[in-house]
Design a protein around this motif. Structure first.
Motif, PDB file in Angstrom:
ATOM      1  N   ARG A   1       0.840  -1.194   0.000  1.00 19.50           N
ATOM      2  CA  ARG A   1       0.000   0.000   0.000  1.00 19.50           C
ATOM      3  C   ARG A   1       0.877   1.246   0.000  1.00 19.50           C
ATOM      4  N   SER A   2       0.317   2.351  -0.445  1.00 25.11           N
ATOM      5  CA  SER A   2       1.090   3.591  -0.563  1.00 25.11           C
ATOM      6  C   SER A   2       1.813   3.929   0.732  1.00 25.11           C
ATOM      7  N   LYS A   3       1.147   3.711   1.864  1.00 23.93           N
ATOM      8  CA  LYS A   3       1.741   4.117   3.142  1.00 23.93           C
ATOM      9  C   LYS A   3       2.991   3.311   3.488  1.00 23.93           C
ATOM     10  N   ASN A   4       3.171   2.145   2.863  1.00 25.35           N
ATOM     11  CA  ASN A   4       4.329   1.307   3.176  1.00 25.35           C
ATOM     12  C   ASN A   4       5.475   1.439   2.180  1.00 25.35           C
ATOM     13  N   VAL A   5       5.290   2.262   1.144  1.00 23.68           N
ATOM     14  CA  VAL A   5       6.279   2.295   0.064  1.00 23.68           C
ATOM     15  C   VAL A   5       7.652   2.731   0.561  1.00 23.68           C
ATOM     16  N   ALA A   6       7.708   3.837   1.302  1.00 20.63           N
ATOM     17  CA  ALA A   6       9.007   4.365   1.725  1.00 20.63           C
ATOM     18  C   ALA A   6       9.748   3.348   2.582  1.00 20.63           C
ATOM     19  N   ASN A   7       9.042   2.748   3.531  1.00 25.42           N
ATOM     20  CA  ASN A   7       9.658   1.741   4.396  1.00 25.42           C
ATOM     21  C   ASN A   7      10.188   0.565   3.584  1.00 25.42           C
ATOM     22  N   GLN A   8       9.397   0.136   2.595  1.00 25.20           N
ATOM     23  CA  GLN A   8       9.792  -1.010   1.792  1.00 25.20           C
ATOM     24  C   GLN A   8      11.046  -0.701   0.971  1.00 25.20           C
ATOM     25  N   LEU A   9      11.098   0.483   0.387  1.00 27.78           N
ATOM     26  CA  LEU A   9      12.256   0.853  -0.429  1.00 27.78           C
ATOM     27  C   LEU A   9      13.512   0.960   0.432  1.00 27.78           C
ATOM     28  N   THR A  10      13.362   1.483   1.639  1.00 28.89           N
ATOM     29  CA  THR A  10      14.512   1.554   2.544  1.00 28.89           C
ATOM     30  C   THR A  10      15.030   0.156   2.854  1.00 28.89           C
ATOM     31  N   LYS A  11      14.098  -0.770   3.116  1.00 28.85           N
ATOM     32  CA  LYS A  11      14.522  -2.152   3.379  1.00 28.85           C
ATOM     33  C   LYS A  11      15.296  -2.731   2.205  1.00 28.85           C
ATOM     34  N   ASN A  12      14.817  -2.475   0.997  1.00 28.65           N
ATOM     35  CA  ASN A  12      15.501  -3.030  -0.168  1.00 28.65           C
ATOM     36  C   ASN A  12      16.930  -2.511  -0.281  1.00 28.65           C
ATOM     37  N   MET A  13      17.106  -1.220  -0.058  1.00 28.33           N
ATOM     38  CA  MET A  13      18.462  -0.671  -0.170  1.00 28.33           C
ATOM     39  C   MET A  13      19.353  -1.177   0.955  1.00 28.33           C
ATOM     40  N   LEU A  14      18.807  -1.235   2.181  1.00 20.77           N
ATOM     41  CA  LEU A  14      19.642  -1.658   3.308  1.00 20.77           C
ATOM     42  C   LEU A  14      19.925  -3.158   3.282  1.00 20.77           C
ATOM     43  N   THR A  15      19.049  -3.943   2.656  1.00 19.74           N
ATOM     44  CA  THR A  15      19.364  -5.368   2.500  1.00 19.74           C
ATOM     45  C   THR A  15      20.691  -5.522   1.783  1.00 19.74           C
ATOM     46  N   TRP A  16      20.828  -4.799   0.674  1.00 16.55           N
ATOM     47  CA  TRP A  16      22.075  -4.874  -0.074  1.00 16.55           C
ATOM     48  C   TRP A  16      23.229  -4.288   0.734  1.00 16.55           C
ATOM     49  N   ALA A  17      23.022  -3.090   1.275  1.00 17.33           N
ATOM     50  CA  ALA A  17      24.125  -2.363   1.900  1.00 17.33           C
ATOM     51  C   ALA A  17      24.616  -3.086   3.155  1.00 17.33           C
TER      52      ALA A  17
ATOM     53  N   ALA B   1       6.878  -7.584   3.951  1.00 15.82           N
ATOM     54  CA  ALA B   1       6.468  -6.238   3.529  1.00 15.82           C
ATOM     55  C   ALA B   1       5.200  -5.819   4.260  1.00 15.82           C
ATOM     56  N   GLY B   2       5.219  -4.631   4.827  1.00 19.44           N
ATOM     57  CA  GLY B   2       4.052  -4.140   5.543  1.00 19.44           C
ATOM     58  C   GLY B   2       3.855  -4.796   6.893  1.00 19.44           C
ATOM     59  N   ARG B   3       4.840  -5.589   7.326  1.00 13.61           N
ATOM     60  CA  ARG B   3       4.697  -6.322   8.585  1.00 13.61           C
ATOM     61  C   ARG B   3       5.776  -5.989   9.604  1.00 13.61           C
ATOM     62  N   ALA B   4       7.038  -5.846   9.129  1.00 22.22           N
ATOM     63  CA  ALA B   4       8.152  -5.781  10.074  1.00 22.22           C
ATOM     64  C   ALA B   4       8.648  -4.352  10.255  1.00 22.22           C
ATOM     65  N   LYS B   5       9.128  -4.049  11.465  1.00 21.34           N
ATOM     66  CA  LYS B   5       9.792  -2.775  11.700  1.00 21.34           C
ATOM     67  C   LYS B   5      11.183  -2.816  11.077  1.00 21.34           C
ATOM     68  N   LEU B   6      11.685  -1.637  10.725  1.00 19.41           N
ATOM     69  CA  LEU B   6      12.967  -1.574  10.032  1.00 19.41           C
ATOM     70  C   LEU B   6      14.095  -2.147  10.879  1.00 19.41           C
TER      71      LEU B   6
ATOM     72  N   GLY C   1      15.926   9.841  14.738  1.00 17.31           N
ATOM     73  CA  GLY C   1      15.290   8.650  15.287  1.00 17.31           C
ATOM     74  C   GLY C   1      14.660   7.752  14.242  1.00 17.31           C
ATOM     75  N   LYS C   2      14.712   8.168  12.968  1.00 20.61           N
ATOM     76  CA  LYS C   2      14.233   7.246  11.938  1.00 20.61           C
ATOM     77  C   LYS C   2      15.096   7.341  10.687  1.00 20.61           C
ATOM     78  N   VAL C   3      15.023   6.300   9.874  1.00 18.65           N
ATOM     79  CA  VAL C   3      15.872   6.217   8.695  1.00 18.65           C
ATOM     80  C   VAL C   3      15.114   6.791   7.500  1.00 18.65           C
ATOM     81  N   ASP C   4      15.673   7.817   6.886  1.00 19.20           N
ATOM     82  CA  ASP C   4      15.016   8.457   5.757  1.00 19.20           C
ATOM     83  C   ASP C   4      15.380   7.741   4.458  1.00 19.20           C
ATOM     84  N   THR C   5      14.374   7.477   3.624  1.00 19.03           N
ATOM     85  CA  THR C   5      14.591   6.708   2.397  1.00 19.03           C
ATOM     86  C   THR C   5      15.506   7.447   1.416  1.00 19.03           C
ATOM     87  N   LEU C   6      15.207   8.710   1.153  1.00 16.47           N
ATOM     88  CA  LEU C   6      16.014   9.432   0.167  1.00 16.47           C
ATOM     89  C   LEU C   6      17.424   9.708   0.678  1.00 16.47           C
ATOM     90  N   TYR C   7      17.558   9.907   2.001  1.00 20.00           N
ATOM     91  CA  TYR C   7      18.889  10.021   2.595  1.00 20.00           C
ATOM     92  C   TYR C   7      19.718   8.780   2.290  1.00 20.00           C
TER      93      TYR C   7
END
Lengths: 303, 303, 303
Positions: free
Chosen positions: A39-55, A112-117, C263-269
């Motif tokens: 859902r739209s509200k989870n997009v930012a969190n999901q994208l952050t997870k994808n980048m940090l998975t790799w990093a 996705a949409g379930r876990a905290k970062l 206190g939170k991780v920013d996606t674009l950051y």
């Protein structure tokens, strides 16, 4: 003077780098596939997870996981950091790392949409440091003297491009995480009826699917060595075909089942069918026949 | 022992695989270009068509089309299935298949928002089984003894990377389908005035354009063989340049015409100009001069 | 007969083409990154700029810039047009051109939502015809006899893959343009308080980031020559590692700073951190150590 052996080594090295870049690019595919389906509200969190998975994952796999893998394979704790061993040097490590991170990122879709970062990053750390390296030692490295499977007396393990080691392990880890976390909030109404949670963008989801298909050619075909040594050339040829057929018939199987069940072809079903066909063939693309790959594709897609 | 010939074969094989992956990736480009240019209500249908074009088309081309092509070329009905002939084996078939599917998917744009899915899949079946293989036999295979053109006494046909065979054929098929289907619903008001039907996302359309440009380098440059044999190296060099120039001047020509006609530069015009320049040069990138490719680009873009 | 030297030349040529295509693909990354970060009303203008940067820039660099570069390097005004010199021919020119256009397009992000299209195209013309060629002559060509730096008595310049020449120059040009143009309209309220101008799509921005990371492997690793000559193979190995580590720790550094501060991780950051880590390592990926690349990544990401 340029020797034949040096040129052959260059061919292998540039080929491995090319396919490793394709496999790395699958992270863009996972990111789009998952961003499109939440859902739209989870997009930012999901994208952050994808980048940090790799990093986070690739950093931990380099500093710790590669050492744990060699330890469990009977070679002592020798992390890749500062130790570019083997004829390929760090290129060989990189090639292994893009496979490892594919396994890690599969879980991000399941939660996705379930876990905290913070919980998710902790999991990524564990997977890259311990879980995947342990699986590696029990499978692809399992014939080595002193490895954990040799010590325990287990049989060696055949999995060409990681159908079980990468995709199976990622799936089991994702299922485990999903079982622990429980259903997404808003999944059930107060009276217990199920709410469908539609994704916010089908276009991003299909884009992600096609990016993954592109990268998957690197995944499967790339696992065949470049330079013809005996069956080398024939192996690349067969893998190209069986990967293509499993992908195609995965989509056909999924679209067919959707059509029979509901009278219309569902877009995301078809997309998932393509990916299911690819996941299905990944363990055996070098040994199956052309009609075997068609069967695998239909069965995987129609699941 | 590693021989020079074996290494040279590996170079050719990995190069052909690399460019074939790029050409396959053009399906992501077509999907985004078309999804961006249709109305929101047509997006799901359009994306399904894009995926099934590849899935159904490549399956049919493997099982039937490749046999029909060899039949019309005078070699009897020998489908690729179970018959990995030639030094490249199935890699050679795959290389031909990604060209064939590019021709097939061009039609999906022409009938976007017009055709039902079942009719479209039927068309894809026919194109992959009969139409494209027949065109192949009449063109790239036309010099073969016993081929349909040799029997009929036609002249051989020169088209380097499929400017007519792939893009021309796709365009004619798309135009035919559009003429049969007629204008999109809502295209005309009751009083006969034309309604503009804007796409729903310019960003996806431009993304698709750039994905196609990326893949097109595989299309054109990939058609030059890798290993230097006489003019080999020079051929790759010239093709790289003329492809780049036609793309660049296609965009410049389209942007210039839009600017002269309306006083501002239209984004989709510019994107279409890039692709028009590329389609324009595809038949002759290995023989034209640098200024010839600039002319082709301007003319194609300013159309 | 196929000689070892001919095969080695083919390996180098196909490798350079492969990585050049990846670097060209970065334009799709820049387009998505910038389109996602501007407001909806600026999307079309921004996408047009991205396409015309490539189209106008590469045309001007071919017809004029390449000649100006050779003039300032002491070789007289010899544009690439009609003069495919060197063993690689136009492939060598193309390889240089994709670097040049990367430098050019960096500015498009800095002036996003600020500059008129006509002014921007004029700037692209100047950058491709004069500015970048002049920088080239002062840096990578600076050891040549008769070059401007040799005449002026400057020291030669080491920058492996263009950390300063491409990214530094693009950044300085962008900063200059931003300083001249001033803040975006609506940036300040009437009382002088700052308005945050959020982008319209985080998904496109992250997609662009990952496309850039994919292309960046071409950028850095591609700069290492393919065929092993002495340290060749080791160079590719080290560059692959340091590029990966700087990217990963750039994201970790940026995410960490954001977490500590807010206190939170920013996606674009996090996305910017990945790119900052890559830009930071680009000048030295072939000479730094593995822990050096980690340091560079953290520092660049945490900026």
């Amino acid at each position: 003077m340029t020797t034949v052996e040096a040129v052959a080594a260059s061919v292998n090295q540039t080929w491995i780098l090319t396919v490793s870049f394709l496999i790395f690019f699958m992270h863009a595919g996972f990111a789009m596939l998952e961003a499109g389906q939440v859902r739209s509200k989870n997009v930012a969190n999901q994208l952050t997870k994808n980048m940090l998975t790799w990093a986070v994952g690739v950093a931990v796999f380099f500093l710790i996981g590669s050492g744990f893998s060699s330890l469990m394979s009977g070679g002592g704790f020798v992390p890749a950091a500062g130790n570019a061993s083997g004829p390929l040097g760090y290129v060989g490590w990189f090639y292994g790392a893009v496979f490892a991170m594919t396994a890690a990122t599969i879980v991000s879709g399941a939660v996705a949409g379930r876990a905290k970062l913070r919980a998710y990053v902790t999991y990524t750390f564990l997977l890259a440091a311990v879980i995947y390296p342990m699986i590696l030692a029990m499978t692809w490295s399992s014939g080595d003297a002193g490895s954990i499977t040799e010590v325990l007396g287990f049989a060696p393990f055949a999995d060409f491009a990681g159908g079980v080691i990468v995709h199976g392990m990622g799936g089991v880890a994702g299922l485990t995480a999903a079982a622990i976390l429980g259903p997404r909030m808003d999944r059930y109404s107060e009276d217990g009826s199920i709410n469908v949670i539609p994704g916010h963008s089908m276009t991003f989801a299909v884009l992600g699917t096609l990016l993954l298909c592109f990268g998957w050619y690197g995944f499967n075909v790339g696992t065949g060595a470049a330079t013809a040594q005996g069956t080398g050339a024939g192996s690349l040829s067969l893998i190209t075909l069986t990967t293509t057929m499993a992908m195609a018939f995965g989509a056909i199987g999924a679209a067919g089942v959707a059509y029979i069940k509901s009278g219309k072809v569902d877009t995301l079903y078809t997309a998932n069918g393509m990916l299911a066909g690819l996941a299905g063939i990944t363990a055996i693309p070098n040994t199956t026949t052309w009609w075997g790959s068609i069967l695998v594709g239909i069965l995987a897609g129609a699941q």
